[in-house]
Scaffold this motif. Structure first.
Motif, short mmCIF file in Angstrom:
data_model
loop_
_atom_site.label_atom_id
_atom_site.label_comp_id
_atom_site.label_asym_id
_atom_site.label_seq_id
_atom_site.Cartn_x
_atom_site.Cartn_y
_atom_site.Cartn_z
N ASP A 114 7.47 -3.75 7.16
CA ASP A 114 7.16 -4.59 6.02
C ASP A 114 8.18 -4.39 4.91
OD1 ASP A 114 6.19 -2.31 4.22
OD2 ASP A 114 4.80 -2.14 5.90
N VAL A 115 8.14 -5.32 3.99
CA VAL A 115 8.86 -5.21 2.73
C VAL A 115 7.81 -4.99 1.67
CG1 VAL A 115 10.31 -6.44 1.05
CG2 VAL A 115 10.70 -6.73 3.51
N VAL A 116 7.97 -3.97 0.85
CA VAL A 116 7.00 -3.68 -0.19
C VAL A 116 7.25 -4.61 -1.37
CG1 VAL A 116 6.06 -1.92 -1.74
CG2 VAL A 116 6.81 -1.29 0.56
N GLU A 117 6.19 -5.29 -1.77
CA GLU A 117 6.25 -6.21 -2.89
C GLU A 117 6.64 -5.47 -4.16
OE1 GLU A 117 3.12 -9.55 -3.55
OE2 GLU A 117 2.35 -7.74 -4.53
N GLU A 118 7.55 -6.06 -4.93
CA GLU A 118 7.94 -5.44 -6.19
C GLU A 118 6.80 -5.52 -7.17
OE1 GLU A 118 11.76 -6.19 -7.84
OE2 GLU A 118 12.59 -6.72 -5.88
N GLU A 119 6.59 -4.42 -7.90
CA GLU A 119 5.51 -4.40 -8.88
C GLU A 119 5.88 -5.26 -10.06
OE1 GLU A 119 3.78 -0.64 -9.75
OE2 GLU A 119 4.31 0.14 -7.77
N LYS A 120 4.85 -5.90 -10.62
CA LYS A 120 5.08 -6.84 -11.74
C LYS A 120 4.90 -6.14 -13.05
CE LYS A 120 3.49 -10.42 -8.73
NZ LYS A 120 2.38 -11.11 -8.23
N LYS A 180 12.21 -1.20 -1.87
CA LYS A 180 12.36 -0.37 -0.69
C LYS A 180 11.72 -1.09 0.49
CE LYS A 180 12.62 4.15 -2.67
NZ LYS A 180 12.13 5.49 -2.67
N VAL A 181 12.27 -0.87 1.65
CA VAL A 181 11.80 -1.50 2.87
C VAL A 181 11.45 -0.42 3.87
CG1 VAL A 181 12.40 -3.07 4.74
CG2 VAL A 181 13.27 -3.51 2.46
N TYR A 182 10.31 -0.52 4.54
CA TYR A 182 9.91 0.43 5.56
C TYR A 182 9.86 -0.30 6.89
CZ TYR A 182 8.69 3.10 1.53
OH TYR A 182 8.76 3.77 0.34
N LEU A 183 10.63 0.16 7.84
CA LEU A 183 10.80 -0.53 9.10
C LEU A 183 10.28 0.29 10.26
CD1 LEU A 183 14.45 -1.56 8.31
CD2 LEU A 183 12.43 -2.98 8.09
N LYS A 184 9.11 -0.05 10.74
CA LYS A 184 8.52 0.62 11.89
C LYS A 184 8.63 2.14 11.79
CE LYS A 184 9.04 -2.99 15.31
NZ LYS A 184 9.48 -3.31 16.64
#
Length: 137
Positions: free
Chosen positions: A131-137, A2-6
């Motif tokens: 930001d772009v949320v880092e994918e969980e490992k 998922k991406v959150y943009l401003k």
């Protein structure tokens, strides 16, 4: 991912799963958005979404499709941050705080403090640009 943009909208890359088909009320295996079933869907372009394209959700719950190549050209340069950093930024902004408050907030978690010590420029870019949320490992 998922991406959150401003905080203007969220975007989720369509993976063709039944969960996403149900979530966005898609007509078939993800190639057409269900404009008949969901009046809150607002689409740009052809109204089709293919696996790999993005489905954006606006602040009022409206949805629209963005082709993957267009999305990458427009938003690919956003910084990647861990989910807890994105959540902290969203929390501070929803509390009407500015970046100065976020940096100097005395009750930050140890994880946030450690992240900001080594990634202050990335944090600032994520605050300002989204930001772009880092994918969980």
């Amino acid at each position: 991912m998922k991406v959150y943009l401003k905080q203007l909208f969220q975007a989720e890359q369509f993976d063709g799963s039944n969960e996403m088909i149900d979530k966005y009320e898609l007509i078939d295996a993800g190639t057409m958005l269900g404009t008949h079933h969901s009046p809150e869907l607002y689409l740009t372009g052809s109204g089709k979404v293919d696996v790999g394209d993005w489905i954006a959700t606006g602040v009022n719950g409206e949805h629209w499709a963005i082709a993957d190549d267009v999305f990458k050209k427009t938003y690919a340069e956003l910084p990647v941050v861990p989910h807890y950093v994105a959540e902290y930024i969203n929390y501070m902004k929803s509390s009407y705080r500015d970046i100065w408050d976020a940096i100097n907030y005395p009750f930050k978690s140890d994880n946030i403090n450690k992240y900001m010590e080594g990634n202050s420029e990335t944090f600032a870019r994520a605050w300002l640009d989204g930001d772009v949320v880092e994918e969980e490992k």
